[in-house]
Write a protein that holds these residues in place. Structure first.
Motif, PDB file in Angstrom:
ATOM      1  N   GLY A 275      31.263   2.420  -9.041  1.00 20.27           N
ATOM      2  CA  GLY A 275      30.573   3.702  -8.958  1.00 20.27           C
ATOM      3  C   GLY A 275      29.112   3.544  -8.594  1.00 20.27           C
ATOM      4  N   ILE A 276      28.570   2.350  -8.852  1.00 18.93           N
ATOM      5  CA  ILE A 276      27.205   2.023  -8.441  1.00 18.93           C
ATOM      6  C   ILE A 276      27.248   1.145  -7.199  1.00 18.93           C
ATOM      7  N   ALA A 277      28.193   0.211  -7.183  1.00 20.31           N
ATOM      8  CA  ALA A 277      28.407  -0.673  -6.039  1.00 20.31           C
ATOM      9  C   ALA A 277      29.767  -0.389  -5.416  1.00 20.31           C
ATOM     10  N   PRO A 278      29.931  -0.670  -4.130  1.00 22.71           N
ATOM     11  CA  PRO A 278      31.265  -0.549  -3.525  1.00 22.71           C
ATOM     12  C   PRO A 278      32.251  -1.469  -4.243  1.00 22.71           C
ATOM     13  N   ALA A 279      33.490  -1.037  -4.364  1.00 22.43           N
ATOM     14  CA  ALA A 279      34.495  -1.806  -5.084  1.00 22.43           C
ATOM     15  C   ALA A 279      34.884  -3.059  -4.311  1.00 22.43           C
ATOM     16  N   LEU A 280      35.034  -4.153  -5.042  1.00 21.61           N
ATOM     17  CA  LEU A 280      35.548  -5.390  -4.460  1.00 21.61           C
ATOM     18  C   LEU A 280      37.065  -5.288  -4.376  1.00 21.61           C
ATOM     19  N   ILE A 281      37.598  -5.465  -3.169  1.00 23.83           N
ATOM     20  CA  ILE A 281      39.040  -5.405  -2.949  1.00 23.83           C
ATOM     21  C   ILE A 281      39.685  -6.746  -3.269  1.00 23.83           C
ATOM     22  N   ALA A 282      39.065  -7.829  -2.816  1.00 24.84           N
ATOM     23  CA  ALA A 282      39.644  -9.148  -3.035  1.00 24.84           C
ATOM     24  C   ALA A 282      38.605 -10.222  -2.742  1.00 24.84           C
TER      25      ALA A 282
ATOM     26  N   TRP B  57      36.329 -21.754   3.100  1.00 31.48           N
ATOM     27  CA  TRP B  57      35.549 -20.520   3.109  1.00 31.48           C
ATOM     28  C   TRP B  57      35.757 -19.732   1.826  1.00 31.48           C
ATOM     29  N   ASP B  58      34.705 -19.048   1.410  1.00 30.15           N
ATOM     30  CA  ASP B  58      34.741 -18.140   0.259  1.00 30.15           C
ATOM     31  C   ASP B  58      34.320 -16.767   0.781  1.00 30.15           C
ATOM     32  N   VAL B  59      35.262 -15.829   0.806  1.00 30.38           N
ATOM     33  CA  VAL B  59      35.040 -14.535   1.456  1.00 30.38           C
ATOM     34  C   VAL B  59      35.317 -13.402   0.473  1.00 30.38           C
ATOM     35  N   LEU B  60      34.422 -12.418   0.447  1.00 29.63           N
ATOM     36  CA  LEU B  60      34.585 -11.222  -0.368  1.00 29.63           C
ATOM     37  C   LEU B  60      34.917 -10.042   0.543  1.00 29.63           C
ATOM     38  N   ILE B  61      35.859  -9.216   0.092  1.00 35.69           N
ATOM     39  CA  ILE B  61      36.263  -8.026   0.845  1.00 35.69           C
ATOM     40  C   ILE B  61      35.946  -6.799  -0.007  1.00 35.69           C
ATOM     41  N   PHE B  62      35.049  -5.968   0.477  1.00 37.70           N
ATOM     42  CA  PHE B  62      34.638  -4.762  -0.231  1.00 37.70           C
ATOM     43  C   PHE B  62      35.122  -3.517   0.511  1.00 37.70           C
ATOM     44  N   GLU B  63      35.267  -2.431  -0.232  1.00 36.04           N
ATOM     45  CA  GLU B  63      35.428  -1.147   0.441  1.00 36.04           C
ATOM     46  C   GLU B  63      34.127  -0.854   1.188  1.00 36.04           C
ATOM     47  N   ALA B  64      34.235  -0.280   2.378  1.00 35.90           N
ATOM     48  CA  ALA B  64      33.036   0.043   3.148  1.00 35.90           C
ATOM     49  C   ALA B  64      32.467   1.375   2.687  1.00 35.90           C
ATOM     50  N   VAL B  65      31.149   1.453   2.627  1.00 33.16           N
ATOM     51  CA  VAL B  65      30.455   2.691   2.294  1.00 33.16           C
ATOM     52  C   VAL B  65      29.825   3.230   3.568  1.00 33.16           C
ATOM     53  N   ASP B  66      30.191   4.437   3.939  1.00 28.13           N
ATOM     54  CA  ASP B  66      29.675   5.057   5.150  1.00 28.13           C
ATOM     55  C   ASP B  66      28.388   5.796   4.811  1.00 28.13           C
ATOM     56  N   GLY B  67      27.306   5.058   4.810  1.00 25.85           N
ATOM     57  CA  GLY B  67      26.023   5.654   4.458  1.00 25.85           C
ATOM     58  C   GLY B  67      24.900   5.032   5.263  1.00 25.85           C
ATOM     59  N   HIS B  68      23.676   5.449   4.971  1.00 28.37           N
ATOM     60  CA  HIS B  68      22.514   4.901   5.658  1.00 28.37           C
ATOM     61  C   HIS B  68      21.650   4.143   4.657  1.00 28.37           C
ATOM     62  N   HIS B  69      20.870   3.207   5.157  1.00 30.16           N
ATOM     63  CA  HIS B  69      19.944   2.494   4.298  1.00 30.16           C
ATOM     64  C   HIS B  69      18.910   3.474   3.744  1.00 30.16           C
ATOM     65  N   ALA B  70      18.595   3.316   2.483  1.00 27.75           N
ATOM     66  CA  ALA B  70      17.653   4.230   1.842  1.00 27.75           C
ATOM     67  C   ALA B  70      16.306   4.229   2.556  1.00 27.75           C
ATOM     68  N   ASP B  71      15.767   5.415   2.694  1.00 26.21           N
ATOM     69  CA  ASP B  71      14.447   5.616   3.290  1.00 26.21           C
ATOM     70  C   ASP B  71      13.443   5.676   2.145  1.00 26.21           C
TER      71      ASP B  71
ATOM     72  N   ASP C 105      38.498   1.148   5.972  1.00 24.49           N
ATOM     73  CA  ASP C 105      37.318   0.417   6.429  1.00 24.49           C
ATOM     74  C   ASP C 105      36.873  -0.540   5.330  1.00 24.49           C
ATOM     75  N   TYR C 106      36.469  -1.741   5.738  1.00 23.93           N
ATOM     76  CA  TYR C 106      36.107  -2.784   4.787  1.00 23.93           C
ATOM     77  C   TYR C 106      34.824  -3.483   5.230  1.00 23.93           C
ATOM     78  N   TYR C 107      34.142  -4.056   4.242  1.00 21.54           N
ATOM     79  CA  TYR C 107      32.986  -4.905   4.518  1.00 21.54           C
ATOM     80  C   TYR C 107      33.331  -6.307   4.045  1.00 21.54           C
TER      81      TYR C 107
END
Length: 268
Positions: A78-85, A92-106, A50-52
Motif C-alpha cells: 500500500g506504500i510500495a508496489p507489491a513484490l510478485i516474485a 542473477w537475482d531478480v525482483l518482479i514488482f507490480e508496475a505503478v503507472d504514475g509520475h515522479h514526485a514534483d 504490467d511489471y517492473y
C-alpha cells in the motif's frame, strides 16, 4: 556510484524464462530510465499485466539490496508496489514488482504532489518496524556525526526508507508510492522527514525554512529534538561531501550544496 545497465534481452534466456514464468510471456519490454543501482531495470508488459523488473548479478557487491527489498516489501504493501516474485537463476537475482503507472514526485514549492508525499511519510510512520535484519541509523551515520554523543539522536525503532530522491516517489491519482527500499533502515521516526528536507532544498527552489515548514506537516517531525536535527544536518552534509569527492558531477554538486545550506541554516 552507478551500475552498468544492460537490457532485458541481454539477460540469459534461462533467467528470462524464469521471470516470465511469473509474468507470462513478454509482449513488450522497455528499459527503465531510473534506478541505476540495478544492472537490469525494465518495464515488462504481458497479457497478465504490467511489471517492473530489477536485478543484479549474484556476485555484485550490492546484491544484498535485493534481499533487503524482498524482505521489507510485505510490510509496506500500500506504500510500495507489491513484490510478485524473486527469481534467483543462472547467477542473477531478480525482483518482479507490480508496475505503478504514475509520475515522479514534483518537489517544487507549488507542486500538488507535496501533500501526497506528506501523506505517505505519515502512513510509513504508522508501519511497525518489521522483525527483519536492518542496519541501524546510528551505524550508518557513525562516521559522519561531529560528536559521538549525537548518534543517540538517530537511534529508534521506526522503519525508514532514507532515500527520498523524487524518482523514488511515484504519484498516481491521490496517492504517492515509495519504491527502491534497498537502504531501508531502523532508526528515529523523524529521520525520513529530515532526509526529505534535504531533497526539497535540492529541488532548487525551497529554502531551508520552507522545507522545514513542509516537514512540519508530518507528525513524527514534532517529536524531533532541535539538537538532533542540527546533528543530522551536519552529518548529512558530511555524507554528501564524501559522495561528491574531489570532482562531483552537477547532480551531486546540487545535493552537496543543499545539504550544506541546511547545515548552515541549522547552525545560524
Amino acid at each position: 556510484m552507478t551500475t552498468t545497465r544492460i537490457s532485458y534481452a541481454e539477460l540469459p534466456a534461462i533467467v528470462q524464462a524464469a521471470v516470465e514464468a511469473h509474468t507470462g510471456p513478454a509482449l513488450k519490454v522497455e528499459s527503465a530510465s531510473e534506478g541505476f543501482n540495478s544492472e537490469i531495470a525494465a518495464h515488462l508488459i504481458s497479457q497478465s499485466g504490467d511489471y517492473y523488473v530489477k536485478g543484479l548479478r549474484t556476485d555484485h557487491r550490492r546484491v544484498w539490496t535485493q534481499r533487503r527489498e524482498a524482505e521489507v516489501n510485505p510490510y509496506v504493501r500500500g506504500i510500495a508496489p507489491a513484490l510478485i516474485a524473486r527469481v534467483e537463476s543462472a547467477g542473477w537475482d531478480v525482483l518482479i514488482f507490480e508496475a505503478v503507472d504514475g509520475h515522479h514526485a514534483d518537489y517544487r514549492p507549488d507542486s500538488p504532489d507535496l501533500p501526497k508525499v506528506v501523506d505517505v511519510l505519515r502512513r510509513l510512520g504508522e508501519v511497525p518496524c518489521p522483525p527483519i535484519e536492518l542496519r541501524q541509523a546510528e551505524q550508518r551515520l557513525e562516521r559522519y556525526a561531529d560528536h559521538r554523543a549525537d548518534l543517540g539522536y538517530f537511534a529508534g525503532d521506526a522503519l525508514l526508507h532514507t532515500d527520498w530522491n523524487n524518482t523514488n516517489v511515484l504519484v498516481t491519482g491521490e496517492r504517492a508510492h515509495v519504491v527502491d527500499w534497498a537502504w531501508a533502515t531502523k532508526g528515529a521516526p523523524w529521520l525520513d522527514t529530515a532526509y526529505w528536507v534535504i531533497w526539497l532544498i535540492g529541488a532548487g527552489r525551497h529554502e531551508p525554512a520552507s522545507s522545514e515548514q513542509w516537514a512540519g506537516h508530518v507528525p513524527a517531525w514534532h517529536d524531533a529534538p532541535a539538537e538532533g536535527i542540527n546533528a543530522f544536518a551536519v552529518a548529512n552534509a558530511n555524507v554528501w561531501d564524501e559522495i561528491g569527492g574531489q570532482d562531483p558531477d552537477p547532480w551531486t554538486a546540487r545535493m552537496i550544496a543543499a545539504a550544506r545550506k541546511w547545515r548552515d541554516y541549522r547552525k545560524s
